[in-house]
Enzyme design. Structure first.
Site, short mmCIF file in Angstrom:
data_model
loop_
_atom_site.label_atom_id
_atom_site.label_comp_id
_atom_site.label_asym_id
_atom_site.label_seq_id
_atom_site.Cartn_x
_atom_site.Cartn_y
_atom_site.Cartn_z
N ASP A 242 -2.25 37.95 18.79
CA ASP A 242 -1.54 39.09 18.22
C ASP A 242 -0.51 38.65 17.19
OD1 ASP A 242 -0.66 41.91 18.36
OD2 ASP A 242 1.18 41.00 19.14
N GLU A 315 -4.99 37.88 14.60
CA GLU A 315 -4.59 39.12 13.91
C GLU A 315 -3.60 38.83 12.81
OE1 GLU A 315 -2.54 43.47 14.62
OE2 GLU A 315 -1.58 41.65 15.29
C1 LIG Z 1 -3.66 45.47 16.34
C2 LIG Z 1 -2.58 44.97 17.23
O1 LIG Z 1 -2.85 44.29 18.18
N1 LIG Z 1 -1.35 45.29 16.95
C3 LIG Z 1 -0.23 44.86 17.71
C4 LIG Z 1 0.53 43.86 16.93
O2 LIG Z 1 1.64 43.43 17.61
C5 LIG Z 1 2.55 44.43 17.96
C6 LIG Z 1 3.65 43.76 18.72
O3 LIG Z 1 3.13 42.86 19.66
C7 LIG Z 1 1.89 45.56 18.75
O4 LIG Z 1 2.77 46.62 18.86
C8 LIG Z 1 0.66 46.02 18.03
O5 LIG Z 1 -0.04 46.96 18.80
#
Ligand SMILES: CC(=O)N[C@H]1CO[C@H](CO)[C@@H](O)[C@@H]1O
Ligand SMILES: *[C@@H]1O[C@H](CO)[C@@H](O)[C@H](O)[C@H]1NC(C)=O
Ligand SMILES: *[C@@H]1O[C@H](CO)[C@@H](O)[C@H](O)[C@H]1NC(C)=O
Ligand SMILES: *[C@@H]1O[C@H](CO)[C@@H](O)[C@H](O)[C@H]1NC(C)=O
Ligand SMILES: [Ca+2]
Ligand SMILES: [Ca+2]
Length: 598
Positions: A242, A315
């Site tokens: 993430d 990500e």
């Molecule tokens: C797509 C995804 O996983 N988004 C996450 C990115 O990180 C933030 C904080 O950890 C999350 O709030 C999101 O949902």
């Protein structure tokens, strides 16, 4: 515009081994092309990943909240879909301020989702079904309720520098203490929070309750590797990491001060993250090296314990030049698949057309280092649902696109049935991004609409729970858009999706063929995969609102004669199995077709 899969594979293997194979191959004629176990693709290279948002997938005990036993009870559904691997959004212990992305114990399961034994049962069942399970790894921050943070607040030995602490600065005019910089969090407002007990500010790039871990501290780096090893030992097939962009921040100067970001002019709202640049708090080179280190953890695990490769999916919504580095460099392997969000982001900026689809694909394939595996993502729990963004008319076409294109692809739960966003009132809003705004603008920020419960049936609470309530209201279309209805129908988004997954699994051309694609006109997008001695596969999508008759020879001279229809979008009036002339193919508005030369 044209990427040759075979060449890519060969470039990848230009190591000693391939030179050897070439030498042998040349002596034996064309053997290298047709045999060569070394060329067999690893499981993840053509995988269909499926993202589960556990809170909204399936509730097993009637409390209205999805859970692990719910997922376990639906693994057969995933098997039936044909997907290779499921990645679960965070299931770890959490106060749920950010619905699991605020982790209070990286080594334990969130009680409302189940127990470690439930998780083991899930893994066991998945193994029996030959499904891989991937976990979400949230490295940038923990919950403020994590023991590590509590110890850091107290400056306990070993935990003093676990987080990014700072004294702040004193305003020369007012004499008052202020945050060290003007940095903004993702969820609106300052990224610094004063801690009364420690008498310092801490950094939080996300919510106040999500303090950033300090990756300049080797103890933190080692601790997070422990997390990876722990879950690998529990049998997971890898991680989806993430929020990589904010992992590292710039180093402070000699006086311990950080620089301010500058105003972008992109928005007038001073609380919106886009108000300022993110030069010092995103996309630092150290983040790339950290991913390489995690890759080593995974590869070491395989070396010691054997078994299939475990994968690292990353990500990042960063620019191509940064994102591509996550794949690795000439000497070091990185992430197997840095997520490709171009089919989301390019369309968000420029709308959906044959031209923007080509642009989004170019942006990845033309920047991707040789020999790497591309991947395609249509949605996730942070973006409006694919069917809502592209239009329900285009969901089949977009599913076709990602399954015809080379490499792996990722489905967010519900895309296979064409689920659309729920309508969530301000009163029902629970997402911190929405709640940190106000009733007038929350719809711009809230991510609740794409997180509504999965629609299994048209019955009570969409079959998501046997209980009386659901943690988020259901989306309005569940009576018609659901698994049960779509499985029973002769033709449905779900059946189209299943046909596409099956096709990709069985087709050597889709797994290994060369790729060519083109916006033939403003409206018509064409993609072709071809492989020697195998049928060619062609996808045609009409993004416009008029029927068009096309001559596919303008796209590829070899595409003459007849093509047979394999899969068609739901509203199409053509029938599978019928043949069509490649020189005169008529395509209706929003129609999407998968055709083959045999
Ligand atoms: C797509 C995804 O996983 N988004 C996450 C990115 O990180 C933030 C904080 O950890 C999350 O709030 C999101 O949902
Ligand atoms: C994929 O292509 C390579 C290189 O052309 C070839 O050696 C290999 O056998 C092919 N694999 C499959 C499954 O067709
Ligand atoms: C690749 O990355 C590693 C680890 O970050 C680094 O040490 C090495 O110098 C890099 N190699 C090249 C060729 O850039
Ligand atoms: C057409 O097919 C021939 C023979 O299979 C091949 O050599 C040629 O590259 C193909 N042309 C195009 C434009 O794909
Ligand atoms: Ca439950
Ligand atoms: Ca950080």
């Amino acid at each position: 515009m044209s990427v040759t899969g075979n060449q890519t594979v060969i470039r990848l293997r230009l190591g000693l081994l391939t030179l050897l194979l070439f030498a042998i191959g040349q002596g034996q004629g064309c053997q290298v092309q047709s045999s060569g176990a070394a060329e067999t693709k690893d499981w993840w290279e053509t995988a269909q990943f499926y993202q589960i948002y556990p809170r909204s997938f399936k509730d097993s005990d009637g409390d209205g909240i999805g859970d692990l036993n719910g997922i376990t009870s639906k693994l057969e559904y995933l098997k039936d879909l044909g997907v290779t691997a499921a990645w679960l959004s965070p299931i770890f212990a959490s106060p749920m301020v950010d619905f699991g992305y605020d982790i209070s114990d990286f080594f334990d399961i969130q009680p409302e989702y189940g127990t470690l034994d439930d998780f083991r049962a899930l893994i066991k069942k998945a193994k029996e079904l030959d499904l891989k399970i991937i976990l979400d790894f949230v490295p940038n921050h923990s919950s403020d309720e994590n023991e590590w943070f509590k110890k850091s607040v107290k400056r306990e030995k070993g935990y003093e520098d676990y987080y990014v602490w700072h004294d702040g600065k004193v305003n020369a005019e007012t004499g008052k203490r202020e945050p060290p910089t003007n940095w903004l969090q993702y969820f609106r407002g300052t990224a610094w929070e004063w801690n009364e007990e420690r008498q310092q500010y801490y950094l939080h790039q996300f919510a106040v309750q999500q303090p950033d871990l300090n990756y300049r501290n080797p103890l933190v780096v080692e601790q997070m590797k422990r997390v990876l090893r722990y879950w690998l030992n529990e049998g997971v097939a890898g991680f989806r990491c993430d929020a990589l962009p904010p992992l590292f921040e710039v180093l402070p100067d000699a006086d311990g001060q950080y620089p301010d970001e500058t105003v972008t002019g992109a928005t007038d709202d001073p609380d919106d993250r886009d108000y300022l640049t993110t030069t010092y708090i995103e996309d630092r080179p150290e983040s790339i090296d950290m991913v390489y280190q995690w890759r080593t953890v995974l590869d070491d695990h395989k070396r010691i314990y054997g078994g299939d490769s475990s994968v690292l999916l990353i990500e990042t919504y960063s620019a191509a030049w940064f994102t591509m580095q996550f794949y690795g460099n000439r000497t070091t392997e990185g992430a197997h698949l840095p997520f490709n969000f171009n089919l989301i982001t390019v369309m968000d900026q420029k709308g959906l057309s044959a031209q923007t689809v080509q642009e989004a694909i170019d942006l990845w394939l033309k920047n991707m280092p040789a020999g790497r595996t591309p991947n395609w993502v249509l949605g996730n729990h942070d973006k409006r649902r694919a069917a809502s963004r592209y239009g329900v008319d285009h969901i089949d076409g977009m599913n076709m696109l990602v399954m015809i294109l080379p490499g792996a692809s990722v489905t967010y739960q519900g895309e296979e049935i064409g689920m659309t966003d729920g309508e969530i009132s301000w009163e029902d809003t629970v997402d911190p991004w929405g709640c940190n705004s106000n009733p007038d603008i929350y719809e711009m920020y809230t991510r609740d609409p794409e997180r509504t419960p999965f629609q299994w049936t048209g019955g009570s609470n969409a079959g998501f729970t046997d209980g009386p309530t659901t943690w988020l209201p259901l989306a309005g279309d569940y009576e018609t858009v659901n698994v049960e209805t779509e499985l029973a129908a002769e033709h449905s988004h779900l059946k189209i999706y299943k046909m596409l997954v099956a096709l990709r699994k069985s087709s050597k051309t889709l797994q290994n063929g060369s790729t060519k694609y083109l916006a033939l006109t403003e409206d018509i997008f064409v993609v072709r995969r071809s492989l020697a001695n195998s049928p060619t596969i062609v996808g045609v999508i009409n993004f416009g609102s008029e029927t068009k008759t096309i001559d596919l020879r303008e796209f590829d001279k070899n595409l003459s004669g007849n093509l047979q229809l394999l899969v068609r979008s739901l509203a199409s009036t053509k029938s599978e199995g019928t043949t069509f002339s490649a020189q005169m193919l008529s395509v209706d508005p929003a129609e999407a077709l998968v055709l083959t030369t045999q």
